[in-house]
Scaffold this active site. Structure first.
Site, PDB file in Angstrom:
ATOM      1  N   PRO A  17     -31.798  35.736  49.913  1.00  0.00           N
ATOM      2  CG  PRO A  17     -33.053  36.007  47.975  1.00  0.00           C
ATOM      3  CD  PRO A  17     -31.646  35.895  48.472  1.00  0.00           C
ATOM      4  CD  GLU A  18     -31.363  33.426  55.645  1.00  0.00           C
ATOM      5  OE1 GLU A  18     -31.814  32.706  56.547  1.00  0.00           O
ATOM      6  OE2 GLU A  18     -30.427  34.230  55.822  1.00  0.00           O
ATOM      7  NE  ARG A  39     -22.134  33.061  55.162  1.00  0.00           N
ATOM      8  CZ  ARG A  39     -22.651  31.923  54.707  1.00  0.00           C
ATOM      9  NH1 ARG A  39     -22.468  30.806  55.379  1.00  0.00           N
ATOM     10  NH2 ARG A  39     -23.330  31.892  53.583  1.00  0.00           N
ATOM     11  CE  LYS A  64     -30.414  28.918  51.918  1.00  0.00           C
ATOM     12  NZ  LYS A  64     -29.218  29.636  52.407  1.00  0.00           N
TER      13      LYS A  64
END
Ligand SMILES: [Zn+2]
Length: 265
Positions: free
Chosen positions: A2-3, A255, A57
């Site tokens: 989540p950002e 990533r 965040k």
């Protein structure tokens, strides 16, 4: 992960639904998620929610009593009014009116953390956080100063929470696409107009993501990691929505960095 846009919409919805509500009960459902031991969870019982805030965040429930419950979702944490089958519950807050709020974690990673504190400054990771891009402190001068003479690549710069708090892997890719800048450019090599473009892109990408997430979540809480609106992130092999070239990805471990090799320079 989540950002900022995910957490900002979550914050707004919790605020709308729960402000000035009283906590009737609290239950820790996974002890290792509770990262502070100084105050017992029971200190939040009977507390009335004064504010729901966010920094980077991190989501913060502030009570009139002065206590705060900070939630750091990290990779897979989230907040919901029920526990989806594939998620592990970490902590439950029962509010008056029969409303139950669950802090949960998908894939049971054991990383998401809950902190019960009086002062946020006591948490070392909060002290290190940079400027929140939705705050007034985030200005073109701040960004220009931070870009400065840094030798980092733009992607690494944007995800560094000590500089801009809240942008992660997905929205960094989106911001750089919006600014037409390559993720592999070195900060110090940017000229003035490129820094301005980057500044504009940070704001516009985050603002428009917040609008999209507010719309798709209707009256309820946003769902975990809604990403349908992203233009390049995890769109490897698809055409760039701006120029039609094929979007590429470069991986470091799991990533990925996603970009258009044609219109991002
Ligand atoms: Zn393109």
């Amino acid at each position: 992960m989540p950002e900022l846009p995910d957490l900002e919409v979550l914050r707004r919805r919790l605020r709308e639904g729960l402000l000035e509500s009283r906590v009737l009960d609290i239950e820790v459902l996974n002890d290792r998620a509770l990262k502070t031991r100084y105050f017992k969870p029971a200190v939040l019982k009977k507390g009335i929610l004064r504010e729901v805030s966010r920094k980077g965040k991190n989501l913060i429930l502030e009570f009139h009593s002065g206590f705060k419950l900070l939630f750091q979702p990290l990779l897979k944490g989230w907040v919901s009014f029920e526990v989806p089958g594939e998620a592990a519950p970490l902590l439950r807050l029962s509010f008056e009116g029969g409303r139950e709020l669950y802090f949960i974690e998908y894939e049971n990673k054991g990383m998401a953390g809950l902190y019960i504190v009086r002062k946020l400054e006591g948490l070392s990771f909060m002290k290190k956080l940079g400027v929140d891009p939705l705050s007034e402190e985030f200005t073109i001068d701040y960004l220009a100063g931070a870009v400065g003479e840094r030798k980092d690549r733009l992607k690494a710069f944007l995800v560094d929470q000590k500089i801009i708090a809240g942008v992660g892997n997905a929205y960094a890719d989106e911001i750089l696409w919006e600014a037409r800048l390559s993720p592999f450019r070195i900060c110090a090599d940017l000229d003035e107009s490129e820094v301005e473009e980057l500044f504009r892109a940070v704001r516009s990408v985050l603002d428009s993501a917040i609008s999209v997430l507010e719309e798709v979540s209707g009256e309820g809480l946003p769902s975990f990691e809604y990403r349908e609106h992203l233009k390049v992130h995890r769109r490897e092999g698809q055409p760039c929505p701006r120029c039609g070239a094929i979007i590429k990805a470069v991986y470091e471990g799991e990533r990925g960095t996603f970009f258009c090799p044609e219109c991002q320079r």
